[in-house]
Design an enzyme around this catalytic site. Structure first.
Site, short mmCIF file in Angstrom:
data_model
loop_
_atom_site.label_atom_id
_atom_site.label_comp_id
_atom_site.label_asym_id
_atom_site.label_seq_id
_atom_site.Cartn_x
_atom_site.Cartn_y
_atom_site.Cartn_z
N THR A 354 0.82 -1.22 0.00
CA THR A 354 0.00 0.00 0.00
C THR A 354 0.85 1.27 0.00
OG1 THR A 354 -0.20 -0.33 2.39
CG2 THR A 354 -2.04 -1.03 1.05
N ASP A 355 0.16 2.42 -0.13
CA ASP A 355 0.84 3.73 -0.21
C ASP A 355 0.80 4.46 1.13
OD1 ASP A 355 1.08 3.41 -3.05
OD2 ASP A 355 -1.02 3.93 -3.20
N SER A 380 1.10 8.78 4.99
CA SER A 380 0.55 8.71 3.64
C SER A 380 1.69 9.02 2.69
CB SER A 380 -0.57 9.73 3.46
OG SER A 380 -0.91 9.82 2.09
N ARG A 381 2.01 8.07 1.81
CA ARG A 381 3.16 8.28 0.91
C ARG A 381 2.82 9.20 -0.25
NH1 ARG A 381 3.71 2.45 1.85
NH2 ARG A 381 5.00 2.25 3.68
N VAL A 382 1.55 9.55 -0.38
CA VAL A 382 1.16 10.56 -1.38
C VAL A 382 1.30 11.94 -0.76
CG1 VAL A 382 -0.77 11.45 -2.74
CG2 VAL A 382 -0.33 8.99 -2.65
#
Length: 517
Positions: A354-355, A380-382
């Site tokens: 997951t991101d 959150s990698r975004v």
């Protein structure tokens, strides 16, 4: 003349009969038990292919033909002399010696606009008693995920209505964000609130939501359906249910049915949100099937391809490029941990796919923090790429301030004498924690979150005790609705805080604080 025409007609019929004649491959059931069937004679069968059981081929024909619905299975093991399949239905109907036919098709389900607002089983059949569904297409539940070239950057926010998430762990449309934590820490509540919040989105950009209940009590799924209907969210939501009473095969296949229903809308250029509740139960069901299929067990008795099980599911979440229609599919998988152990096999697998993840902690939950998100290890990698300019402006410092507060809070219990600076940091942290607290099933539109965060992070609420913050927040929002509604509308429409809007907001906050001193 007549004889020649009859001969010509016969020749044509013979030719057409010969060209349409197809060999139908069949096999025989050799063994059946625990929902697994061993079949002999299907040497050309393919992996994940559907097979049809011919119930009229067994000796007790009277009993066999009493069933109106055909019985199907899905092949999961290809062996030297036999194949093994899982049964999609009542395995008690299958007898040794029964004939089995190849269908040469992958398991497919009906998809389309008619599925919205309905509760379905994993075969796309309605189980809500509201009559049949009109399907727009039939789609296979397994398909290859879109490649890198077909994707676009994730930069459009998916607002959950939860302050702690939208400000600190923002989710973008097309992202895969894991919700992880122990049993009864509020994981499902977070996901359901994200679905409920889409009521606040304009209809044109509102995502279609798919809630996949895997191994849940049917009473819980019924409660969720009733809540969504009550709040008006069922009109854009599909529920796929594979309850605890369903077979392991149904629980294993449920997420793939859910994502297939969502992909139909993504391919049409729409946004979709899919919640998998939860993938731990799907992994257990797959482990059960794999052990029955005599596959070798690996770590924690899971089969070697358990990582592939989840990766091929979650990779189907995507933000598509304009050339592909610009649709998106956002995935919120849920994983249950034991005693907060995120280093176990399935949690580490899904974290790596997951991101980002939201970690819900039992200790915070027991202290009354709602949602009980541990900001320190949630990520959150975004990141801020999926935030509006307004939210980005007000939430920049919050994570750092909270992290400092949590660190000081741990030492505070050992010391009674605190210097003024430390006491100020701790009080500020407590106020921030109180601001991020939120009642369940009460998502807040993003512009209302922004004004509350602005007031809190700029010191306007410093005169209030942390215990008062909940009440003050409610009064403040009511005040803005009465006296400065244009500020909320400006932030909602422009998604940023202009200089003019900021000035009006400051004035409104100062007037409010002066009247609520």
């Amino acid at each position: 003349m007549t004889d020649i025409s009859i001969i010509d007609r016969l020749k044509k019929e013979i030719d057409s009969f010969g060209s349409s004649n197809e060999v139908q491959e069949s096999g025989v059931v050799r063994k059946v038990g625990d929902g697994i069937v061993e079949i002999e004679g299907l040497g050309n069968a393919a992996m994940a292919e559907m097979v049809r059981f011919d119930e009229s081929s067994v000796s007790d024909v009277k009993d066999a033909i009493s069933h109106d619905d055909a019985l199907f299975g899905v092949i999961l093991n290809l062996e030297e002399d036999t194949v093994k399949a899982i049964v999609l239905g009542e395995s008690s109907r299958i007898k040794e010696g029964m004939v089995v036919f190849r269908t040469k098709k992958l398991l497919s389900i009906p998809v389309g606009e008619g599925t919205v607002g309905r509760i379905l089983n994993i075969l796309g059949e309605p189980i809500d008693g509201k009559g049949p569904i009109k399907a727009d297409a039939i789609s296979p539940i397994e398909r290859e995920a879109y490649g890198v070239i077909d994707r676009a950057p994730v930069n459009v926010p998916l607002h959950t209505g939860i302050k702690a998430i939208d400000s600190l762990i923002p989710i973008g449309r097309g992202q895969r964000e894991l919700i992880i934590g122990d049993r009864a820490t509020g994981k499902t509540t977070v996901a359901i609130d994200a679905i409920l919040n889409q009521v606040n989105e304009p209809k044109a950009t509102r995502p279609i939501c798919v809630y996949v209940a895997i191994g849940q009590k049917e009473s819980k799924t019924a409660r969720i359906a009733a809540l969504l209907a009550e709040k008006g969210a069922m009109e854009y939501t599909i529920i796929v249910s594979a309850p605890a009473s369903a077979s392991a095969a149904f629980q294993f296949l449920a997420p793939y049915s859910g994502v297939t229903l969502g992909e139909y809308f993504m391919d049409k250029g729409k946004d979709v949100l899919v919640v998998y509740d939860d993938l731990s139960k799907q992994a257990v069901a797959y482990r059960q099937l794999s052990l029955l299929l005599r596959r070798p067990p690996g770590r924690e008795a899971y089969p070697g391809d358990i990582f592939y099980l989840h990766s091929r599911l979650l990779e189907r979440a995507a933000k598509l490029s304009k050339e592909k229609g610009g649709g998106s599919l956002t995935a919120l998988p849920i994983i249950e941990t034991q005693e907060g152990d995120i280093s176990a096999y399935i949690p580490t697998n899904v974290i790596s796919i997951t991101d980002g993840q939201m970690f819900l902690e039992a200790d915070l939950f027991n202290k009354g923090t709602r949602p009980a998100i541990n900001v320190g290890i949630s990520v959150s990698r975004v990141g801020s790429a999926a935030q509006t300019k307004a939210m980005k402006k007000v939430s920049g410092r919050i994570k750092l301030d909270l992290a400092q507060f949590r660190e000081l809070e741990a030492f505070m219990q050992f010391s009674q004498d605190l210097d003024a600076e430390t006491k100020k940091t701790i009080d500020g942290g407590r106020r921030l924690s109180a601001i991020l607290n939120q009642n369940k099933n009460a998502p807040i539109p993003f512009e209302r979150q922004v004004v509350v965060m602005y007031a809190a992070t700029n010191g306007h609420f410093d005169s209030y005790a942390p215990e008062q913050i909940g009440e003050i927040e409610s009064k403040f929002l009511s005040y803005l609705d009465r006296e400065a509604k244009e500020v909320l509308e400006a932030i909602r429409s422009s998604k940023e805080i202009s200089n003019d809007t900021e000035t009006k907001l400051k004035d409104a906050i100062q007037n409010f604080v002066a009247t609520n001193a």
